[in-house]
Write an enzyme that holds these catalytic residues in place. Sequence first.
Site, PDB file in Angstrom:
ATOM      1  CG  ASP A  89      -5.759  -6.030   4.746  1.00  0.00           C
ATOM      2  OD1 ASP A  89      -7.600  -5.604   3.859  1.00  0.00           O
ATOM      3  OD2 ASP A  89      -5.408  -4.844   5.313  1.00  0.00           O
ATOM      4  CE  LYS A 149      -2.176  -5.559   5.976  1.00  0.00           C
ATOM      5  NZ  LYS A 149      -3.297  -5.494   6.456  1.00  0.00           N
ATOM      6  CE  LYS A 178      -2.434  -2.727   4.041  1.00  0.00           C
ATOM      7  NZ  LYS A 178      -4.263  -2.676   4.454  1.00  0.00           N
TER       8      LYS A 178
END
Length: 210
Positions: A89, A149, A178
């Site tokens: 991430d 994300k 996400k």
Amino acid sequence: MNYNKFIDHTLLKPTATSADIIKLCKEAREHNFYSVCVNPYFVKLAKSELKGTNVKVACVIGFPLGANLTEIKRQEAFCAVRDGADELDMVMNQGLFKMAHYREVIEDINAVCESGAVIKVIVETSNLNEEEIDVATHLINQSNAHFIKTSTGFIGDGAKVSDIEIMKKRIVEGKQIKASGGIRDKETFLKMIQTGATRIGTSSGVKLVN
């Protein structure tokens, strides 16, 4: 629907200890979450604790500001994969984005993608307006990343349903969304999924599934 498998069980506090990570992994095993998400230092430990399970290990890159040099992010990514990370991430370089240096933003992302892991790009929606969220989603579409994300959870309000709505309209087939940051109750969790998020980053996973 198995909502447990939407959850990246997350612990990114700078004061986290080995005991905290072991507890995180134990909870992830017990509840069969999709992954745990940890800082780079703890990837080896998490991988060891989750050996023999289907729970994956995710690691943050360039966290939480995203302003590292691209070569540093790339090396951090390769080290994380070496230590056992399945997913990364990474934080987008927000300064480059604000300057509209979009080619460099994509190059920064793609350098991390060279690691071979599943890549989620944190765009930090709290720092973006609606038009910028749309543009950021377009850049993720053009990159080699797998997810866009919303947030680090360290800045601003975290994920909003309206952010997911914008991303869902722009995201292309094959890319995913996400939601993370401030997702602590069942209503918000389910609304994020209904709106289009396929993964939820939260430190409240156990509370949510219970």
